[in-house]
Every structure is written in C-alpha cells, then in structure tokens.
Design an enzyme around this catalytic site. Structure first.
Site, PDB file in Angstrom:
ATOM      1  CG  HIS A   1     -33.076 -51.709   1.210  1.00 50.11           C
ATOM      2  ND1 HIS A   1     -33.212 -52.420   2.378  1.00 50.11           N
ATOM      3  CD2 HIS A   1     -34.227 -51.000   1.086  1.00 50.11           C
ATOM      4  CE1 HIS A   1     -34.389 -52.168   2.939  1.00 50.11           C
ATOM      5  NE2 HIS A   1     -35.026 -51.299   2.168  1.00 50.11           N
TER       6      HIS A   1
ATOM      7  NE  ARG B   1     -34.216 -45.967  -0.355  1.00 50.93           N
ATOM      8  CZ  ARG B   1     -34.983 -47.039  -0.563  1.00 50.93           C
ATOM      9  NH1 ARG B   1     -36.294 -46.941  -0.445  1.00 50.93           N
ATOM     10  NH2 ARG B   1     -34.433 -48.191  -0.920  1.00 50.93           N
TER      11      ARG B   1
ATOM     12  CD  GLU C   1     -40.568 -47.145   2.752  1.00 49.00           C
ATOM     13  OE1 GLU C   1     -40.291 -48.111   2.014  1.00 49.00           O
ATOM     14  OE2 GLU C   1     -39.709 -46.328   3.138  1.00 49.00           O
TER      15      GLU C   1
ATOM     16  CG  ASP D   1     -40.422 -51.701   3.085  1.00 56.03           C
ATOM     17  OD1 ASP D   1     -40.196 -52.639   3.864  1.00 56.03           O
ATOM     18  OD2 ASP D   1     -39.526 -51.113   2.475  1.00 56.03           O
TER      19      ASP D   1
END
Length: 254
Positions: A28, A53, A132, A158
């Site tokens: 993100h 990540r 998630e 999420d």
C-alpha cells in the site's frame, strides 16, 4: 512501526528510534525494488529488524526481493495452506522450492562472497504470512501447519472488510477472530503478530499472546503531527479550512 514513505532517510530515522522492528511496505506504499533496497541499506547496522512486505504472493517478485537481501518477508493475503505452500516454495531453491538461482548477481549472497550461500540461504530467511480474510481465519490451523511458515500476522482492517464490517477493525467479531488466530499460533508453537494502532487494543493483543505488534506508521505520525501544528498555529477559517492571509478559501479536503 510501518515505514510507508519510501524514503531511506525516514527509514533510518525510524531505525534509530529505539523501536525493535520496522515493516517496509510495498503493498500500500509507493515502494519499488530500488527504494526497498535503499531502505534496507539505510537501516542496516541499527539494532532493529526489518520485515518487508511485497505487494503480492508472486514467485518472481519474491525472488527479486530475496536477491535484494530481504531476509524477513511478510506475504499479504494468504488465504489457504496451498497459498502458504506457494510462498514457501518461492523462498527455497530446488529441489525444495522454485526460487531462481542468481546468487552471483545478487546482494543477498554479497555477489557470491558468502560461502555456501545456496546451501544455507533458507536458514537466513523468515517467512510470515498474513491472515486477513474470513477464509484465512477458517484455515489458520492448516496454514500454521505448513512447513516453512515461520509466523503469521493478522490484518484486522482487511479482515473486517471481508466480514462485512469495513472500517470496523475494533468490532468484537473482528477482535474475536484475531484472538482465535493468536490462540491457534500459540498452540502451533509459532509467533503471531497483529496491526493495532489503538494503544489499548495493542496491549490487549499482547496480553492475548501476540509476539509482535505494529503500533504506528511513519506517514500517520507525520500526518497527525503536521495537523496538530496547523491546529495550534494557523487560524482556522469558518468552513473548517485554513485561513491564509491574502488568499481565497482553502478546501479542507480533496
């Protein structure tokens, strides 16, 4: 804490803060291979662990991250044991996996300056998979049982969305699902982490067995800190915007 700014300078500031681990995020955040590499170099030598990540559970992308020298991977959106097994295969060389061999070209092996890197590479890498979704919660015991999955990480935002509770990560059903996964990890003898920006929630998850928690983000700290400065020192217009001398109305949002 999260490092989402894609800035090596900010990453280094965070690395020297006294916090014990950082998550360099590319799911993100505006991070590419080059900025991830620069941040790894910036935090190297500080007493902090860097978890990275990638944006997706992809064999080719994972290979590139590992060749950069990423040693602690967090793979997002792992919903089943099969997806966890794919991530494990991506971090291991044949015959135990499918990682492509390019150690002579890669920082991970220090361009083949590390003796026996190919034989020992798997020992230098940790794999954390992200739980998630409702599907992942339902399969958490099977995911934890996958050989090569070292830890799980819970993403309440999420998870809440997948439960029809968008934006309600503090909802009792979401917290119960997180705590179920923490208990499953404890039973499996593997660490579990969770994202929790609310201090009381973070402490509750630690009490429930979380081994590591994300409690803030560089961009959030900057956003809230700059807003506090503006609120303290800049006159506010009647419409809630900022009153700038000699200028027209300033919109409060876009």
């Amino acid at each position: 804490m999260w490092v989402c700014s894609a800035s090596p300078l900010v990453a280094e500031i965070c690395a020297g803060s006294g916090l014990d681990w950082l998550l360099i995020d590319a799911e993100h955040s505006p991070n590419g291979l080059e900025s991830v590499l620069a941040q790894l170099q910036a935090v190297h030598g500080y007493p902090v662990q860097a978890l990275v990540r990638p944006p997706v559970n992809d064999t080719v992308l994972i290979k590139q991250y590992l060749d950069l020298g990423v040693q602690n991977l967090l793979i997002p959106m792992v919903n089943s044991a099969a997806e966890a097994e794919a991530a494990v295969a991506a971090i291991r060389y044949p015959p135990h996996g499918v990682r492509g061999v390019g150690s002579a070209l890669a920082r991970a092996a220090r361009w083949n300056r590390i003796p026996d890197y190919l034989a020992r590479a798997a020992e230098t890498i940790s794999l954390t998979v992200q739980i998630e979704s409702e599907a992942a919660v339902s399969a958490v015991e099977q995911i934890l049982a996958v050989d090569g999955v070292d830890a799980i990480f819970l993403g309440p935002s999420d998870l809440a969305a997948s439960m029809g509770l968008l934006g309600q990560q503090e909802h009792p059903k979401v917290r119960a699902a997180v705590e179920h996964c923490l208990a499953a990890a404890a039973a499996a003898g593997k660490p579990a982490g969770v994202n929790a920006f609310v201090a009381a929630t973070a402490k509750a998850y630690l009490d429930a067995g979380a081994s590591f928690v994300l409690v803030g983000a560089d961009v959030s700290l900057l956003a809230r800190g700059s807003e506090a400065l503006a609120a303290a020192f800049v006159p506010q217009a009647p419409d809630g915007g900022t009153a700038v001398p000699g200028a027209g109305p300033t919109p409060s949002s876009y």
